[in-house]
Design a protein around this motif. Structure first.
Motif, PDB file in Angstrom:
ATOM      1  N   ASP A 174       0.815  -1.217   0.000  1.00  0.00           N
ATOM      2  CA  ASP A 174       0.000   0.000   0.000  1.00  0.00           C
ATOM      3  C   ASP A 174       0.848   1.267   0.000  1.00  0.00           C
ATOM      4  O   ASP A 174       0.475   2.294   0.559  1.00  0.00           O
ATOM      5  CB  ASP A 174      -0.946  -0.004   1.206  1.00  0.00           C
ATOM      6  CG  ASP A 174      -0.197  -0.075   2.524  1.00  0.00           C
ATOM      7  OD1 ASP A 174       1.065  -0.158   2.493  1.00  0.00           O
ATOM      8  OD2 ASP A 174      -0.846  -0.051   3.579  1.00  0.00           O
ATOM      9  N   PHE A 175       2.008   1.198  -0.609  1.00  0.00           N
ATOM     10  CA  PHE A 175       2.875   2.374  -0.751  1.00  0.00           C
ATOM     11  C   PHE A 175       3.624   2.229  -2.069  1.00  0.00           C
ATOM     12  O   PHE A 175       3.551   1.190  -2.738  1.00  0.00           O
ATOM     13  CB  PHE A 175       3.854   2.494   0.427  1.00  0.00           C
ATOM     14  CG  PHE A 175       4.781   1.305   0.572  1.00  0.00           C
ATOM     15  CD1 PHE A 175       6.051   1.303   0.000  1.00  0.00           C
ATOM     16  CD2 PHE A 175       4.383   0.178   1.297  1.00  0.00           C
ATOM     17  CE1 PHE A 175       6.894   0.214   0.137  1.00  0.00           C
ATOM     18  CE2 PHE A 175       5.234  -0.918   1.451  1.00  0.00           C
ATOM     19  CZ  PHE A 175       6.480  -0.898   0.867  1.00  0.00           C
ATOM     20  N   SER A 176       4.349   3.293  -2.448  1.00  0.00           N
ATOM     21  CA  SER A 176       5.091   3.258  -3.713  1.00  0.00           C
ATOM     22  C   SER A 176       6.359   2.443  -3.527  1.00  0.00           C
ATOM     23  O   SER A 176       7.392   2.960  -3.084  1.00  0.00           O
ATOM     24  CB  SER A 176       5.435   4.680  -4.178  1.00  0.00           C
ATOM     25  OG  SER A 176       6.212   4.632  -5.356  1.00  0.00           O
ATOM     26  N   PHE A 177       6.286   1.193  -3.877  1.00  0.00           N
ATOM     27  CA  PHE A 177       7.435   0.308  -3.692  1.00  0.00           C
ATOM     28  C   PHE A 177       8.604   0.719  -4.587  1.00  0.00           C
ATOM     29  O   PHE A 177       9.762   0.646  -4.177  1.00  0.00           O
ATOM     30  CB  PHE A 177       7.035  -1.139  -3.983  1.00  0.00           C
ATOM     31  CG  PHE A 177       8.127  -2.122  -3.709  1.00  0.00           C
ATOM     32  CD1 PHE A 177       8.503  -2.408  -2.404  1.00  0.00           C
ATOM     33  CD2 PHE A 177       8.791  -2.759  -4.745  1.00  0.00           C
ATOM     34  CE1 PHE A 177       9.525  -3.312  -2.140  1.00  0.00           C
ATOM     35  CE2 PHE A 177       9.808  -3.664  -4.491  1.00  0.00           C
ATOM     36  CZ  PHE A 177      10.179  -3.940  -3.181  1.00  0.00           C
ATOM     37  N   ILE A 178       8.291   1.190  -5.790  1.00  0.00           N
ATOM     38  CA  ILE A 178       9.373   1.584  -6.700  1.00  0.00           C
ATOM     39  C   ILE A 178      10.158   2.764  -6.127  1.00  0.00           C
ATOM     40  O   ILE A 178      11.391   2.810  -6.210  1.00  0.00           O
ATOM     41  CB  ILE A 178       8.824   1.898  -8.114  1.00  0.00           C
ATOM     42  CG1 ILE A 178       9.987   2.099  -9.084  1.00  0.00           C
ATOM     43  CG2 ILE A 178       7.889   3.105  -8.108  1.00  0.00           C
ATOM     44  CD1 ILE A 178       9.569   2.167 -10.538  1.00  0.00           C
ATOM     45  N   ASP A 179       9.447   3.738  -5.513  1.00  0.00           N
ATOM     46  CA  ASP A 179      10.154   4.866  -4.893  1.00  0.00           C
ATOM     47  C   ASP A 179      10.994   4.388  -3.709  1.00  0.00           C
ATOM     48  O   ASP A 179      12.123   4.849  -3.508  1.00  0.00           O
ATOM     49  CB  ASP A 179       9.154   5.921  -4.421  1.00  0.00           C
ATOM     50  CG  ASP A 179       8.517   6.669  -5.584  1.00  0.00           C
ATOM     51  OD1 ASP A 179       9.041   6.585  -6.710  1.00  0.00           O
ATOM     52  OD2 ASP A 179       7.483   7.329  -5.363  1.00  0.00           O
ATOM     53  N   TYR A 180      10.431   3.491  -2.935  1.00  0.00           N
ATOM     54  CA  TYR A 180      11.127   2.940  -1.763  1.00  0.00           C
ATOM     55  C   TYR A 180      12.441   2.294  -2.182  1.00  0.00           C
ATOM     56  O   TYR A 180      13.494   2.539  -1.573  1.00  0.00           O
ATOM     57  CB  TYR A 180      10.219   1.925  -1.086  1.00  0.00           C
ATOM     58  CG  TYR A 180      10.864   1.102   0.021  1.00  0.00           C
ATOM     59  CD1 TYR A 180      11.446   1.709   1.114  1.00  0.00           C
ATOM     60  CD2 TYR A 180      10.866  -0.293  -0.051  1.00  0.00           C
ATOM     61  CE1 TYR A 180      12.024   0.950   2.135  1.00  0.00           C
ATOM     62  CE2 TYR A 180      11.441  -1.055   0.956  1.00  0.00           C
ATOM     63  CZ  TYR A 180      12.017  -0.432   2.051  1.00  0.00           C
ATOM     64  OH  TYR A 180      12.590  -1.192   3.040  1.00  0.00           O
ATOM     65  N   ILE A 181      12.404   1.499  -3.245  1.00  0.00           N
ATOM     66  CA  ILE A 181      13.592   0.781  -3.691  1.00  0.00           C
ATOM     67  C   ILE A 181      14.628   1.720  -4.300  1.00  0.00           C
ATOM     68  O   ILE A 181      15.815   1.649  -3.997  1.00  0.00           O
ATOM     69  CB  ILE A 181      13.209  -0.335  -4.696  1.00  0.00           C
ATOM     70  CG1 ILE A 181      12.462  -1.451  -3.969  1.00  0.00           C
ATOM     71  CG2 ILE A 181      14.435  -0.892  -5.418  1.00  0.00           C
ATOM     72  CD1 ILE A 181      13.260  -2.090  -2.833  1.00  0.00           C
ATOM     73  N   PHE A 182      14.162   2.628  -5.161  1.00  0.00           N
ATOM     74  CA  PHE A 182      15.120   3.505  -5.834  1.00  0.00           C
ATOM     75  C   PHE A 182      15.676   4.581  -4.902  1.00  0.00           C
ATOM     76  O   PHE A 182      16.775   5.089  -5.135  1.00  0.00           O
ATOM     77  CB  PHE A 182      14.490   4.115  -7.089  1.00  0.00           C
ATOM     78  CG  PHE A 182      14.539   3.190  -8.271  1.00  0.00           C
ATOM     79  CD1 PHE A 182      15.579   3.239  -9.170  1.00  0.00           C
ATOM     80  CD2 PHE A 182      13.541   2.237  -8.458  1.00  0.00           C
ATOM     81  CE1 PHE A 182      15.638   2.362 -10.257  1.00  0.00           C
ATOM     82  CE2 PHE A 182      13.585   1.359  -9.535  1.00  0.00           C
ATOM     83  CZ  PHE A 182      14.636   1.419 -10.435  1.00  0.00           C
ATOM     84  N   ASP A 183      14.948   4.921  -3.851  1.00  0.00           N
ATOM     85  CA  ASP A 183      15.480   5.859  -2.863  1.00  0.00           C
ATOM     86  C   ASP A 183      16.471   5.172  -1.916  1.00  0.00           C
ATOM     87  O   ASP A 183      17.316   5.832  -1.308  1.00  0.00           O
ATOM     88  CB  ASP A 183      14.355   6.462  -2.019  1.00  0.00           C
ATOM     89  CG  ASP A 183      13.527   7.469  -2.807  1.00  0.00           C
ATOM     90  OD1 ASP A 183      14.003   7.901  -3.882  1.00  0.00           O
ATOM     91  OD2 ASP A 183      12.419   7.810  -2.357  1.00  0.00           O
ATOM     92  N   TYR A 184      16.370   3.859  -1.814  1.00  0.00           N
ATOM     93  CA  TYR A 184      17.199   3.118  -0.854  1.00  0.00           C
ATOM     94  C   TYR A 184      18.683   3.147  -1.225  1.00  0.00           C
ATOM     95  O   TYR A 184      19.544   3.334  -0.365  1.00  0.00           O
ATOM     96  CB  TYR A 184      16.717   1.668  -0.773  1.00  0.00           C
ATOM     97  CG  TYR A 184      17.533   0.814   0.172  1.00  0.00           C
ATOM     98  CD1 TYR A 184      17.443   0.973   1.543  1.00  0.00           C
ATOM     99  CD2 TYR A 184      18.409  -0.157  -0.325  1.00  0.00           C
ATOM    100  CE1 TYR A 184      18.199   0.192   2.414  1.00  0.00           C
ATOM    101  CE2 TYR A 184      19.170  -0.938   0.531  1.00  0.00           C
ATOM    102  CZ  TYR A 184      19.058  -0.768   1.893  1.00  0.00           C
ATOM    103  OH  TYR A 184      19.812  -1.541   2.742  1.00  0.00           O
ATOM    104  N   SER A 185      18.975   2.968  -2.497  1.00  0.00           N
ATOM    105  CA  SER A 185      20.382   2.933  -2.913  1.00  0.00           C
ATOM    106  C   SER A 185      20.515   3.271  -4.388  1.00  0.00           C
ATOM    107  O   SER A 185      19.614   3.003  -5.190  1.00  0.00           O
ATOM    108  CB  SER A 185      20.990   1.550  -2.654  1.00  0.00           C
ATOM    109  OG  SER A 185      22.327   1.478  -3.153  1.00  0.00           O
ATOM    110  N   TYR A 186      21.658   3.817  -4.737  1.00  0.00           N
ATOM    111  CA  TYR A 186      21.978   4.088  -6.129  1.00  0.00           C
ATOM    112  C   TYR A 186      22.329   2.797  -6.867  1.00  0.00           C
ATOM    113  O   TYR A 186      22.161   2.706  -8.082  1.00  0.00           O
ATOM    114  CB  TYR A 186      23.164   5.064  -6.187  1.00  0.00           C
ATOM    115  CG  TYR A 186      23.724   5.301  -7.563  1.00  0.00           C
ATOM    116  CD1 TYR A 186      23.127   6.191  -8.447  1.00  0.00           C
ATOM    117  CD2 TYR A 186      24.885   4.629  -7.985  1.00  0.00           C
ATOM    118  CE1 TYR A 186      23.648   6.413  -9.719  1.00  0.00           C
ATOM    119  CE2 TYR A 186      25.412   4.840  -9.258  1.00  0.00           C
ATOM    120  CZ  TYR A 186      24.790   5.730 -10.106  1.00  0.00           C
ATOM    121  OH  TYR A 186      25.310   5.935 -11.361  1.00  0.00           O
TER     122      TYR A 186
END
Length: 208
Positions: A174-186
């Motif tokens: 129920d959240f933006s998983f793609i943003d979560y992953i791409f914000d996590y690491s380069y």
């Protein structure tokens, strides 16, 4: 000649960098910051590549962007062009010596990789990097590729795995998983490790 006359400082920066100076040392010499020197270095190399590309293309020589795709490193690509096509490029430079050829004397032979070759290389690169902890440079020597090409292939492998995992997981949270992953690491390999740790039950089919 006009191109080099307009870019004398950049030309000197490249020569100093490949002679072993750091960007900061070059900056100190010219009373500029190291970051500014690094920017000028990269910008100039791309402009020089485009200049070489346009000149060779106008003389019927293959698209130099294919060289860049294979070598990835723009400096090595320029050196390769100077080694292989310097009779033509010396005309462009009005007899001035090559800029980077002397710094790269053991360049992997250019070749167009088939899809099968790419897959074979990719498998070996991932195994040797992850299981044997080899460097990109060592793997590149064994495969006759540049370290930059090996790094790109390694990271692209994990980038693709991350994208497939996102397709599976995104509709189930129920959240933006793609943003979560791409914000996590380069780094895609680091993103993949996070996905495996937190969602392994959902992506079993993607785990090697």
């Amino acid at each position: 000649m006009e191109f080099m006359n307009r870019n004398k400082l950049d030309y000197e920066i490249v020569k100093l960098k490949h002679a072993g100076k750091t960007f900061q040392e070059i900056g100190n010499q010219y009373k500029l910051c190291g970051a500014g020197i690094a920017h000028k270095y990269r910008k100039f190399l791309f402009r020089l590549f485009k200049c070489y590309h346009q000149f060779l293309s106008s003389n019927g020589i293959m698209d130099a962007y294919e060289f860049l795709e294979f070598y990835v490193s723009i400096a090595i690509t320029i050196a390769y062009m100077e080694h292989m096509h310097d009779d033509s490029l010396s005309v462009l430079r009005h007899g001035e010596p090559p800029l980077l050829a002397e710094f790269y004397t053991d360049i992997p032979p250019f070749r167009n990789l088939t899809e099968g070759q790419v897959k074979t290389f990719e498998t070996r690169i991932v195994e040797e990097k992850d299981q044997q902890n080899k460097t990109y440079a060592d793997i590149g020597k064994a495969l006759n590729l540049t370290a930059d090409k090996v790094k790109r292939m390694y990271q692209f492998y994990y980038h693709q795995k991350c994208l497939k995992a996102i397709e599976i997981i995104e509709p189930m949270v129920d959240f933006s998983f793609i943003d979560y992953i791409f914000d996590y690491s380069y780094y895609p390999q680091v993103r993949w490790q996070l996905i495996k740790e937190e969602y392994s039950d959902l992506i079993q089919g993607l785990i090697d």
